[in-house]
Scaffold this motif. Structure first.
Motif, PDB file in Angstrom:
ATOM      1  N   LYS A 151       0.857  -1.074  -0.053  1.00 37.77           N
ATOM      2  CA  LYS A 151       0.150   0.102   0.104  1.00 37.77           C
ATOM      3  C   LYS A 151       0.856   1.353  -0.076  1.00 37.77           C
ATOM      4  N   PHE A 152       2.154   1.165   0.715  1.00 30.92           N
ATOM      5  CA  PHE A 152       2.742   2.379   0.871  1.00 30.92           C
ATOM      6  C   PHE A 152       3.570   2.761  -0.568  1.00 30.92           C
ATOM      7  N   LEU A 153       3.892   1.459  -1.253  1.00 31.11           N
ATOM      8  CA  LEU A 153       4.723   1.677  -2.623  1.00 31.11           C
ATOM      9  C   LEU A 153       3.932   2.130  -3.490  1.00 31.11           C
ATOM     10  N   ASP A 154       2.675   1.648  -3.432  1.00 31.92           N
ATOM     11  CA  ASP A 154       1.599   2.026  -4.437  1.00 31.92           C
ATOM     12  C   ASP A 154       1.059   3.642  -4.346  1.00 31.92           C
ATOM     13  N   ALA A 155       1.256   4.050  -3.171  1.00 31.21           N
ATOM     14  CA  ALA A 155       0.745   5.391  -2.859  1.00 31.21           C
ATOM     15  C   ALA A 155       1.808   6.447  -3.000  1.00 31.21           C
TER      16      ALA A 155
END
Length: 550
Positions: A148-152
């Motif tokens: 989620k952190f990478l995608d955001a």
């Protein structure tokens, strides 16, 4: 001098689709190409910036070895921040000390064998003001999750281009002699350590290596992570202790590094299947010996290895000679956190130098002080002990050599150095004679019934060896074990000076582990803690050469 992120970018441009990292997950291998790694590095670095972190901020990293460990390390570099690795087996006291002392603002967490210590710290970490991010494995609950952190996160726009004197990492020592010290390593020191190790080992892009020793320790970063980046080779990871041999067999490494305790465990496991006497006879037979040796190497997954290494602690010359009979020429190496990792080694392997740590790497100079201490000057040396200028100053000679704390000797005929112990490990018996325990422990290790050994004797008439028995002893009666120990004692004592001779062996009932705080995370014995636990019992040991703990 090409810094790590520049090299990562170059490798990605040259071979974007080549597999770099191979990570087993639930028995299946997940592959990371160079371009995939670089993309995650840039996104993760951009994510750090989105959290409000600035260049120079410290980011702590606590996880077992995995592909995401490498990615995180480089993302921290790419963002111009400073990594603070924490051993995945560290206790609550050590975790608190490292996080507080380093003033880390973000903690990235991966796989851990036990989450108890870290959970206790996080549940009471108000004063630390920590943000937390978890890698994509079962671990403690965190505020942020990996994918989620990478995608955001948008990729970082401008990659950090550090000067060689810029701080790359604060690496805390394993704490074998007390509170862990923060060793400040520069980009230039890491570049030297990685490149010189690559050249010394002859690592190329066709090699396969396995990363399983703790990445929080400088050895794994300087001997595996760094050289793999500069050579462009493939790195495999181990999923768990249960899958260790399977994962090694899958990797078929061409270079394999281990530590003395694991080499001893391999040896004990082999002897648990085939008695030492029978195996020795088989290996002595011209054709059958080669077949047996190859079968053992193949079972261990090490049949394709062209360079074997051992480090972190002294290893018995007899063990090295035994492995040589299997066609495994293990080169002993030496280095410290403060020296950037590998600094001296028996590479290329020279049988005459077994029992020594060989010669310094190109560009490194070593010498022995009048007091017998090993002194070293090298481009791989650390800058300072973090927030401890007094200790930094007293750790260097006037001409800039680092005082390693290791006692050593230089053999002019072999042009090789030998480590004989630690300066502060010497103990004095009641006769007033000083004794160095490490050489005696090395001699005792020839008996594969001993898995762990600590020689002690402060204010005793003669030194005594405290030992934990290996799996090879499980099928033997106490009488046979005592007979073997007495035979070893007689042989070893004949080689020692009168004041060094062992009066006996005390067999401990419990293994020394990281969990009971008798081993460091790098599997070195905590000599002071072991002595505190056993010395009172040894003073009651009279008239017996072998005594069993009740």
């Amino acid at each position: 001098m090409r810094m790590p992120i520049s090299e990562l970018e170059r490798r990605t441009e040259l071979t974007p689709d080549k597999i770099y990292l191979r990570q087993p997950v639930d028995g299946q291998v997940k592959d990371f190409t160079w371009s995939g790694v670089f993309d995650q590095v840039r996104r993760l670095a951009g994510g750090f910036q989105s959290l409000g972190l600035k260049p120079g901020d410290r980011i702590a990293l606590m996880a077992k070895n995995c592909a995401e460990w490498f990615i995180t390390d480089w993302a921290i570099m790419a963002a111009g921040m400073i990594s603070v690795p924490i051993y995945p087996t560290a206790g609550e006291k050590t975790i608190r000390h490292v996080l507080s002392h380093s003033e880390s603002k973000l903690l990235i967490i991966g796989k851990l064998d036990s989450t108890d210590a870290l959970s206790n710290v996080l549940n009471d970490s108000g004063e630390l003001a920590l943000q937390t991010l978890s890698m994509p494995y079962p671990t403690v609950m965190t505020k942020l999750q990996w994918y989620k952190f990478l995608d955001a996160s948008a990729p970082i726009e401008s990659l950090n281009d550090p000067d060689e004197n810029d701080v790359m990492s604060i690496i805390y020592t394993s704490g074998s002699t007390g509170t862990p010290k923060g060793v400040v390593m520069s980009f230039g020191a890491y570049h030297y350590a990685s490149k010189q190790t690559q050249d010394t080992l002859g690592v190329t892009e066709s090699d396969r290596v396995v990363s399983y020793l703790p990445l929080a320790h400088i050895t794994e970063r300087g001997v595996i992570e760094g050289p793999s980046l500069y050579a462009g080779c493939t790195v495999y990871f181990v999923e768990s202790l249960d899958t260790f041999i399977f994962d090694i067999n899958r990797a078929q490494p061409t270079f394999f590094l281990s530590v003395p305790r694991l080499w001893s465990k391999f040896l004990s496991n082999i002897h648990a299947r085939v008695t030492p006497k029978k195996l020795s006879i088989l290996l002595s037979l011209p054709v059958i010996g080669n077949l047996v040796a190859r079968k053992i190497r193949r079972t261990l997954g090490l049949d394709q290895v062209r360079v074997f290494g051992s480090g972190s602690a002294p290893i018995s010359p007899e063990i090295l000679k035994w492995y040589k009979r299997l066609g495994m020429n293990i080169s002993e190496g030496w280095g410290m956190t403060e020296t950037g990792g590998l600094s001296c080694s028996n590479l290329p392997f020279d049988e005459a130098r077994i029992g020594t740590i060989g010669v310094p790497l190109d560009g490194t100079e070593m010498k022995i002080s009048e007091q017998g201490e090993v002194l070293i000057s090298s481009p791989g040396l650390f800058q300072e002990y973090y927030q401890d200028p007094a200790l930094t100053e007293e750790s260097f000679t006037e001409d800039g050599f680092f005082k390693t704390g290791d006692k050593g000797e230089y053999n002019e005929a072999l042009n090789a150095f030998r480590i004989t112990g630690r300066v502060k490990e010497l103990f004095k018996t009641e006769k007033g004679k000083y004794i160095a325990p490490v050489p005696i422990e090395s001699k005792l290790a020839v008996n594969d019934l001993f898995e762990q050994i600590c020689v002690m004797g402060t204010l005793l008439p003669q030194p005594i060896a405290v030992t934990v028995l290996s799996p090879a002893a499980e099928s033997l009666s106490n009488e046979k074990i005592e007979a073997s120990i007495n035979q070893t004692l007689e042989s070893i004592n004949a080689q020692l000076e009168p004041h060094e001779r062992l009066s006996g062996v005390f067999v401990a009932k419990d293994e020394w582990t990281i969990e009971n705080e008798l081993l460091t995370p790098t599997l070195k014995i905590k000599r002071g803690d072991i002595e505190q636990a056993y010395l009172p019992k040894l003073r009651m040991m009279t008239g017996k050469t072998v005594c069993w703990e009740a």
